[in-house]
Design a protein around this motif. Structure first.
Motif, PDB file in Angstrom:
ATOM      1  N   THR A 198      26.311  -0.636  18.099  1.00 55.69           N
ATOM      2  CA  THR A 198      26.127  -1.628  17.036  1.00 55.69           C
ATOM      3  C   THR A 198      25.559  -0.974  15.787  1.00 55.69           C
ATOM      4  N   TYR A 199      24.566  -0.089  15.960  1.00 54.93           N
ATOM      5  CA  TYR A 199      23.980   0.606  14.814  1.00 54.93           C
ATOM      6  C   TYR A 199      25.016   1.484  14.114  1.00 54.93           C
ATOM      7  N   ILE A 200      25.833   2.164  14.920  1.00 58.35           N
ATOM      8  CA  ILE A 200      26.905   2.998  14.366  1.00 58.35           C
ATOM      9  C   ILE A 200      27.866   2.132  13.552  1.00 58.35           C
ATOM     10  N   LYS A 201      28.248   1.006  14.115  1.00 55.93           N
ATOM     11  CA  LYS A 201      29.181   0.093  13.448  1.00 55.93           C
ATOM     12  C   LYS A 201      28.610  -0.399  12.124  1.00 55.93           C
ATOM     13  N   ASN A 202      27.328  -0.768  12.133  1.00 50.19           N
ATOM     14  CA  ASN A 202      26.691  -1.280  10.912  1.00 50.19           C
ATOM     15  C   ASN A 202      26.619  -0.208   9.831  1.00 50.19           C
ATOM     16  N   LEU A 203      26.263   1.022  10.233  1.00 45.65           N
ATOM     17  CA  LEU A 203      26.189   2.108   9.248  1.00 45.65           C
ATOM     18  C   LEU A 203      27.571   2.430   8.684  1.00 45.65           C
ATOM     19  N   ARG A 204      28.584   2.384   9.538  1.00 48.98           N
ATOM     20  CA  ARG A 204      29.943   2.667   9.068  1.00 48.98           C
ATOM     21  C   ARG A 204      30.396   1.651   8.021  1.00 48.98           C
ATOM     22  N   LYS A 205      29.967   0.411   8.174  1.00 49.16           N
ATOM     23  CA  LYS A 205      30.324  -0.630   7.198  1.00 49.16           C
ATOM     24  C   LYS A 205      29.757  -0.309   5.822  1.00 49.16           C
ATOM     25  N   ILE A 206      28.580   0.322   5.809  1.00 50.20           N
ATOM     26  CA  ILE A 206      27.909   0.610   4.544  1.00 50.20           C
ATOM     27  C   ILE A 206      28.394   1.912   3.923  1.00 50.20           C
ATOM     28  N   ILE A 207      28.500   2.964   4.728  1.00 45.59           N
ATOM     29  CA  ILE A 207      28.755   4.296   4.166  1.00 45.59           C
ATOM     30  C   ILE A 207      30.180   4.799   4.390  1.00 45.59           C
ATOM     31  N   GLY A 208      30.962   4.025   5.125  1.00 43.03           N
ATOM     32  CA  GLY A 208      32.347   4.425   5.358  1.00 43.03           C
ATOM     33  C   GLY A 208      32.574   4.921   6.779  1.00 43.03           C
ATOM     34  N   LYS A 209      33.608   4.414   7.410  1.00 40.99           N
ATOM     35  CA  LYS A 209      33.900   4.750   8.806  1.00 40.99           C
ATOM     36  C   LYS A 209      34.127   6.241   8.995  1.00 40.99           C
ATOM     37  N   GLN A 210      34.711   6.884   7.969  1.00 40.95           N
ATOM     38  CA  GLN A 210      35.072   8.305   8.092  1.00 40.95           C
ATOM     39  C   GLN A 210      33.860   9.219   8.103  1.00 40.95           C
ATOM     40  N   ARG A 211      32.679   8.702   7.728  1.00 41.95           N
ATOM     41  CA  ARG A 211      31.486   9.547   7.665  1.00 41.95           C
ATOM     42  C   ARG A 211      30.905   9.836   9.051  1.00 41.95           C
ATOM     43  N   ILE A 212      31.060   8.900   9.967  1.00 40.36           N
ATOM     44  CA  ILE A 212      30.497   9.063  11.308  1.00 40.36           C
ATOM     45  C   ILE A 212      31.645   9.237  12.293  1.00 40.36           C
ATOM     46  N   ILE A 213      31.809  10.459  12.746  1.00 36.95           N
ATOM     47  CA  ILE A 213      32.946  10.801  13.597  1.00 36.95           C
ATOM     48  C   ILE A 213      32.513  10.784  15.065  1.00 36.95           C
ATOM     49  N   SER A 214      33.248  10.050  15.872  1.00 39.00           N
ATOM     50  CA  SER A 214      32.983  10.025  17.306  1.00 39.00           C
ATOM     51  C   SER A 214      33.677  11.217  17.965  1.00 39.00           C
ATOM     52  N   VAL A 215      32.909  12.050  18.657  1.00 36.06           N
ATOM     53  CA  VAL A 215      33.462  13.220  19.332  1.00 36.06           C
ATOM     54  C   VAL A 215      33.475  12.919  20.832  1.00 36.06           C
ATOM     55  N   LYS A 216      34.648  12.747  21.380  1.00 35.87           N
ATOM     56  CA  LYS A 216      34.814  12.273  22.754  1.00 35.87           C
ATOM     57  C   LYS A 216      33.980  13.070  23.756  1.00 35.87           C
ATOM     58  N   LYS A 217      33.205  12.357  24.553  1.00 36.29           N
ATOM     59  CA  LYS A 217      32.375  12.880  25.645  1.00 36.29           C
ATOM     60  C   LYS A 217      31.211  13.765  25.170  1.00 36.29           C
ATOM     61  N   LEU A 218      31.063  13.942  23.860  1.00 39.63           N
ATOM     62  CA  LEU A 218      29.993  14.800  23.341  1.00 39.63           C
ATOM     63  C   LEU A 218      28.948  14.024  22.542  1.00 39.63           C
ATOM     64  N   GLY A 219      29.402  13.211  21.600  1.00 42.17           N
ATOM     65  CA  GLY A 219      28.455  12.470  20.779  1.00 42.17           C
ATOM     66  C   GLY A 219      29.070  12.084  19.443  1.00 42.17           C
ATOM     67  N   TYR A 220      28.313  12.299  18.360  1.00 43.69           N
ATOM     68  CA  TYR A 220      28.779  11.924  17.020  1.00 43.69           C
ATOM     69  C   TYR A 220      28.499  13.054  16.041  1.00 43.69           C
ATOM     70  N   LYS A 221      29.329  13.098  14.999  1.00 45.94           N
ATOM     71  CA  LYS A 221      29.098  14.048  13.901  1.00 45.94           C
ATOM     72  C   LYS A 221      29.118  13.285  12.589  1.00 45.94           C
ATOM     73  N   PHE A 222      28.099  13.545  11.767  1.00 50.68           N
ATOM     74  CA  PHE A 222      28.038  12.916  10.450  1.00 50.68           C
ATOM     75  C   PHE A 222      28.506  13.930   9.412  1.00 50.68           C
ATOM     76  N   THR A 223      29.418  13.542   8.570  1.00 57.65           N
ATOM     77  CA  THR A 223      29.947  14.451   7.567  1.00 57.65           C
ATOM     78  C   THR A 223      29.854  13.862   6.172  1.00 57.65           C
ATOM     79  N   LEU A 224      29.561  14.696   5.201  1.00 56.10           N
ATOM     80  CA  LEU A 224      29.549  14.277   3.803  1.00 56.10           C
ATOM     81  C   LEU A 224      30.846  14.687   3.107  1.00 56.10           C
ATOM     82  N   LYS A 225      31.734  15.356   3.848  1.00 49.00           N
ATOM     83  CA  LYS A 225      32.976  15.862   3.239  1.00 49.00           C
ATOM     84  C   LYS A 225      33.993  14.741   3.084  1.00 49.00           C
TER      85      LYS A 225
END
Length: 225
Positions: A198-225
């Motif tokens: 839910t927190y991930i979803k809320n942040l994606r709404k504000i800063i853009g879905k492409q900024r928070i990348i879900s990495v399967k079975k590992l976790g998440y990566k945040f990118t400014l690119k």
């Protein structure tokens, strides 16, 4: 209850290692103590730390080179060197390798504790900026941990703010689910995967879905690119 800050302590002198480790643990810190540079390198790869405390002349990779390699891998964990080396060239080498502080041996444990506390209180190491641009028109204020969109401050829930801060501190890194859950939930709380989503979803709404990348079975990566 907040989790204790975690320190990686590299010191090959057994007596000093045990003394400092015990002192820091009694002062409320979690300490991983190692005796050679190669073992420290493995620990850095496997774990996230709030502070590095490194002797320089140790078996395996030395402290200067170990930190230098970590900085080249974009690891911004603050670092203190503990060493008997005392020439100005040694000090210069230490800072050039990316350290934040330098303590000559012998030292007082109280002085060490003061330096440790000071560094761990700091945020966003090796950055002189007051704010970070997350996306066009979206900025994160480092001083007060706030997010603004087109100049208007956005109210985030406490754990959403903690999550965003973690992402920005470790941007462009894959952060494991375990590290995220440990950061957001204290000892007296029950971590929740569904709440995290839910927190991930809320942040994606504000800063853009492409900024928070879900990495399967590992976790998440945040990118400014």
């Amino acid at each position: 209850m907040q989790k204790p800050s975690k320190i990686l302590f590299l010191e090959d002198d057994v007596n000093l290692n045990e003394t400092v480790t015990e002192f820091l643990e009694e002062s409320g810190y979690e300490v991983d103590s190692v005796y050679d540079g190669d073992e420290a390198e493995e620990k850095i790869y496997e774990n996230r730390y709030d502070l590095f405390l490194f002797d320089v002349n140790v078996p395996g990779i030395n402290g200067f080179e170990l930190l230098k390699q970590s900085r080249q891998s974009d690891n911004k964990t603050p670092a203190i060197f503990l060493t008997s080396l005392n020439s100005i060239d040694n000090v210069s080498d230490g800072y050039e390798s990316g350290c934040d502080d330098y303590i000559r041996k012998p030292f007082e444990l109280k002085e060490l504790l003061l330096r440790v506390k000071t560094l761990i209180k700091r945020e966003f190491f090796h950055s002189k900026k007051e704010s970070l641009e997350v996306a066009q028109g979206i900025e994160y204020n480092i001083a007060n941990n706030s997010l603004s969109v087109e100049g208007e401050e956005i109210q985030l829930q406490n754990k959403e703010a903690l999550l965003l801060k973690l992402f920005l501190q470790r941007r462009e890194e894959v952060i494991s689910h375990e590290v995220i859950l440990e950061t957001l939930w204290g000892y007296d709380e029950v971590a929740s995967d569904s709440a995290l989503r839910t927190y991930i979803k809320n942040l994606r709404k504000i800063i853009g879905k492409q900024r928070i990348i879900s990495v399967k079975k590992l976790g998440y990566k945040f990118t400014l690119k």
